[in-house]
Motif scaffolding. Structure first.
Motif, PDB file in Angstrom:
ATOM      1  N   TYR A   1      38.160  39.828  51.989  1.00  0.00           N
ATOM      2  CA  TYR A   1      38.486  38.670  51.136  1.00  0.00           C
ATOM      3  C   TYR A   1      37.924  37.364  51.693  1.00  0.00           C
ATOM      4  CZ  TYR A   1      41.599  41.787  48.602  1.00  0.00           C
ATOM      5  OH  TYR A   1      42.088  42.813  47.837  1.00  0.00           O
ATOM      6  N   LEU A   2      37.116  37.465  52.753  1.00  0.00           N
ATOM      7  CA  LEU A   2      36.683  36.265  53.486  1.00  0.00           C
ATOM      8  C   LEU A   2      36.088  35.174  52.595  1.00  0.00           C
ATOM      9  CD1 LEU A   2      36.353  35.047  56.383  1.00  0.00           C
ATOM     10  CD2 LEU A   2      34.050  35.992  56.379  1.00  0.00           C
ATOM     11  N   ASN A   3      35.309  35.592  51.608  1.00  0.00           N
ATOM     12  CA  ASN A   3      34.635  34.595  50.787  1.00  0.00           C
ATOM     13  C   ASN A   3      35.442  34.155  49.569  1.00  0.00           C
ATOM     14  OD1 ASN A   3      32.442  34.479  52.504  1.00  0.00           O
ATOM     15  ND2 ASN A   3      31.642  36.378  51.645  1.00  0.00           N
ATOM     16  N   GLY A   4      36.709  34.529  49.556  1.00  0.00           N
ATOM     17  CA  GLY A   4      37.569  34.069  48.477  1.00  0.00           C
ATOM     18  C   GLY A   4      37.397  34.874  47.206  1.00  0.00           C
ATOM     19  N   LEU A   5      36.646  35.959  47.272  1.00  0.00           N
ATOM     20  CA  LEU A   5      36.435  36.774  46.072  1.00  0.00           C
ATOM     21  C   LEU A   5      37.509  37.847  45.983  1.00  0.00           C
ATOM     22  CD1 LEU A   5      32.582  37.124  46.467  1.00  0.00           C
ATOM     23  CD2 LEU A   5      33.840  35.478  45.057  1.00  0.00           C
ATOM     24  N   ASN A   6      37.499  38.579  44.872  1.00  0.00           N
ATOM     25  CA  ASN A   6      38.467  39.660  44.696  1.00  0.00           C
ATOM     26  C   ASN A   6      37.702  40.981  44.624  1.00  0.00           C
ATOM     27  OD1 ASN A   6      40.634  41.241  44.143  1.00  0.00           O
ATOM     28  ND2 ASN A   6      40.906  40.534  42.028  1.00  0.00           N
ATOM     29  N   PRO A   7      37.420  41.587  45.772  1.00  0.00           N
ATOM     30  CA  PRO A   7      36.545  42.767  45.780  1.00  0.00           C
ATOM     31  C   PRO A   7      37.207  43.987  45.152  1.00  0.00           C
ATOM     32  CG  PRO A   7      37.502  42.426  47.948  1.00  0.00           C
ATOM     33  CD  PRO A   7      37.953  41.271  47.109  1.00  0.00           C
ATOM     34  N   ASP A   8      36.385  44.880  44.619  1.00  0.00           N
ATOM     35  CA  ASP A   8      36.884  46.135  44.064  1.00  0.00           C
ATOM     36  C   ASP A   8      37.022  47.137  45.216  1.00  0.00           C
ATOM     37  OD1 ASP A   8      37.475  48.397  42.701  1.00  0.00           O
ATOM     38  OD2 ASP A   8      35.510  48.602  41.727  1.00  0.00           O
ATOM     39  N   LEU A   9      38.269  47.490  45.543  1.00  0.00           N
ATOM     40  CA  LEU A   9      38.504  48.382  46.678  1.00  0.00           C
ATOM     41  C   LEU A   9      38.769  49.809  46.220  1.00  0.00           C
ATOM     42  CD1 LEU A   9      40.935  46.066  48.738  1.00  0.00           C
ATOM     43  CD2 LEU A   9      38.448  46.158  48.831  1.00  0.00           C
ATOM     44  N   SER A  10      38.617  50.040  44.904  1.00  0.00           N
ATOM     45  CA  SER A  10      39.044  51.332  44.353  1.00  0.00           C
ATOM     46  C   SER A  10      38.212  52.501  44.879  1.00  0.00           C
ATOM     47  CB  SER A  10      39.005  51.300  42.826  1.00  0.00           C
ATOM     48  OG  SER A  10      37.688  51.015  42.410  1.00  0.00           O
ATOM     49  N   GLY A  11      37.021  52.229  45.367  1.00  0.00           N
ATOM     50  CA  GLY A  11      36.167  53.329  45.848  1.00  0.00           C
ATOM     51  C   GLY A  11      36.542  53.824  47.229  1.00  0.00           C
ATOM     52  N   ILE A  12      37.416  53.100  47.911  1.00  0.00           N
ATOM     53  CA  ILE A  12      37.754  53.502  49.287  1.00  0.00           C
ATOM     54  C   ILE A  12      38.726  54.676  49.236  1.00  0.00           C
ATOM     55  CG2 ILE A  12      38.753  52.733  51.487  1.00  0.00           C
ATOM     56  CD1 ILE A  12      37.934  49.900  50.757  1.00  0.00           C
ATOM     57  N   PRO A  13      38.365  55.792  49.884  1.00  0.00           N
ATOM     58  CA  PRO A  13      39.223  56.982  49.789  1.00  0.00           C
ATOM     59  C   PRO A  13      40.564  56.816  50.500  1.00  0.00           C
ATOM     60  CG  PRO A  13      37.370  57.390  51.287  1.00  0.00           C
ATOM     61  CD  PRO A  13      37.175  56.028  50.710  1.00  0.00           C
ATOM     62  N   SER A  14      41.561  57.512  49.998  1.00  0.00           N
ATOM     63  CA  SER A  14      42.898  57.500  50.601  1.00  0.00           C
ATOM     64  C   SER A  14      42.918  58.420  51.806  1.00  0.00           C
ATOM     65  CB  SER A  14      43.912  58.046  49.591  1.00  0.00           C
ATOM     66  OG  SER A  14      44.660  57.025  49.083  1.00  0.00           O
ATOM     67  N   PRO A  15      43.716  58.208  52.802  1.00  0.00           N
ATOM     68  CA  PRO A  15      44.556  57.034  52.980  1.00  0.00           C
ATOM     69  C   PRO A  15      43.716  55.842  53.441  1.00  0.00           C
ATOM     70  CG  PRO A  15      44.714  58.454  54.902  1.00  0.00           C
ATOM     71  CD  PRO A  15      43.781  59.127  53.937  1.00  0.00           C
ATOM     72  N   ARG A  16      43.902  54.741  52.729  1.00  0.00           N
ATOM     73  CA  ARG A  16      43.131  53.547  53.072  1.00  0.00           C
ATOM     74  C   ARG A  16      43.813  52.848  54.242  1.00  0.00           C
ATOM     75  NH1 ARG A  16      42.049  50.490  47.465  1.00  0.00           N
ATOM     76  NH2 ARG A  16      44.182  49.796  47.823  1.00  0.00           N
ATOM     77  N   VAL A  17      43.023  52.490  55.228  1.00  0.00           N
ATOM     78  CA  VAL A  17      43.562  51.775  56.385  1.00  0.00           C
ATOM     79  C   VAL A  17      42.921  50.396  56.429  1.00  0.00           C
ATOM     80  CG1 VAL A  17      44.010  51.851  58.858  1.00  0.00           C
ATOM     81  CG2 VAL A  17      43.632  53.996  57.622  1.00  0.00           C
ATOM     82  N   PHE A  18      43.759  49.369  56.393  1.00  0.00           N
ATOM     83  CA  PHE A  18      43.273  47.991  56.435  1.00  0.00           C
ATOM     84  C   PHE A  18      43.936  47.242  57.592  1.00  0.00           C
ATOM     85  CE2 PHE A  18      43.172  48.930  51.755  1.00  0.00           C
ATOM     86  CZ  PHE A  18      41.793  48.910  51.610  1.00  0.00           C
TER      87      PHE A  18
END
Ligand code: A3P
Length: 319
Positions: free
Chosen positions: A110-127
């Motif tokens: 989110y660094l640039n203030g955008l709203n990225p599409d994270l749907s492609g990241i496979p589960s379990p997603r670790v952030f």
């Protein structure tokens, strides 16, 4: 003027201009936003993360105060949850740096203030995030996603932070003295500080809701990595089976993710950048407990000890 506030929206610009600010260790401004200090270049990322991130129930969120072992925790959690999918020979950790595989939310996605599409990241997603508990997006609190918090004794945490910021400080700026930075750390004025509020936010939540928040200590992980890894795997819902224990899987992951193991992997020396500015190699320095004794005078140590005692009194958190 802070040239780092890359904000387009006039409304946001106005909000940011109204925030108290102080010169940070890098010589650029820190902003006091909702009770914690945020470096100017991360502010839009923090706000966009808060407004846009939608946690799923299966999500794993790693949280740390900067320089308390985030890189290590990322490698461990990634290895634990993916151990049935990848072997040590073909794990993506051999080909991508660990911060790419387990990205930071406000500092990366989110660094640039955008709203990225994270749907492609496979589960379990670790952030991963450094944002304090009260300021986490609502969906992290309201879903059943799990939070792992890694805390480090503030003495080593400070020394690690000082080295990191000196190492990554723009070359055209004067070096900052240890004493100056120490004073800022003790008064809470550093990125994501004060450290005590950060620690306590997650500590208190872990007491209230132990199935939601696991509170780990860097020093415990160093002292008994096997035990802490078992706690971690149990908490995440990926417990080690008896067979795995017999086969030494825990020890193997522990060794693979050790300081030396991770530091020497090619992608962690590739020149890749984290948060678009920090060399990935700068996340590996010494990885030891007690290095602060080589830097802090007895009176500095005494001052920090008093701060810790005073701020954590009655919490049950003993550092
Ligand atoms: P030192 O500066 O004391 O060496 P973060 O990952 O939160 O930025 O924290 C960086 C600190 O964790 C640094 O501490 C770094 O050396 C240490 N570190 C990085 N990888 C590690 C690992 N695999 N095991 C233990 N410590 C590690």
């Amino acid at each position: 003027e802070d040239d780092e506030l890359n904000v387009q929206s006039q409304e946001l610009k106005k909000l940011l201009k109204s925030l108290p600010r102080e010169r940070g260790w890098h010589g650029r401004y820190l902003y006091l936003y909702r009770d914690f200090w945020v470096p100017g270049y991360v502010l839009t990322g923090v706000i966009s993360f808060q407004q846009n991130f939608q946690a799923k129930d299966t999500e794993i969120i790693l949280v740390t105060f900067p320089k308390s072992g985030t890189t290590w925790l990322k490698a461990l959690v990634y290895s634990i949850v993916n151990r049935k999918i990848f072997s040590f020979d073909n794990t993506p950790l051999n080909t991508s740096n660990v911060h790419e595989l387990v990205p930071f939310l406000e500092l990366n996605l989110y660094l640039n203030g955008l709203n990225p599409d994270l749907s492609g990241i496979p589960s379990p997603r670790v952030f991963t995030t450094h944002v304090p508990y009260p300021s986490l997006p609502e969906s992290i609190k309201s879903t059943t996603c799990r939070i792992v918090y890694l805390c480090r004794n503030p003495f080593d945490n400070f020394i690690s932070l000082w080295h990191f910021l000196m190492r990554t400080r723009p070359k055209d700026l004067e070096p900052l003295s240890l004493e100056y930075c120490f004073d800022k750390f003790c008064t809470g004025t550093c990125g994501y500080g004060p450290f005590w509020d950060h620690f306590l936010g997650f500590w208190n939540e872990s007491l209230k809701n132990p199935n939601k928040v696991l509170f780990l200590m860097y020093e415990d992980m160093k002292m008994d990595n096997k035990l802490q890894m078992k706690r971690l795997a149990d908490f995440l819902g990926y417990p080690f089976s008896e067979n795995e224990e017999k086969e030494g899987v825990i020890e193997k992951i522990s060794k693979f993710c050790s300081f030396e193991g991770m530091r020497d992997l090619q992608p962690n020396n590739s020149g890749d950048k984290v948060a678009e500015r920090f060399d990935v190699a700068s996340y590996f320095r010494k990885g030891e407990v007690g290095d602060w004794m080589n830097y802090l005078t007895p009176s500095m140590a005494d001052r920090l000890k008093k701060v810790v005692e005073e701020k954590l009194r009655g919490s049950g958190l003993n550092l």
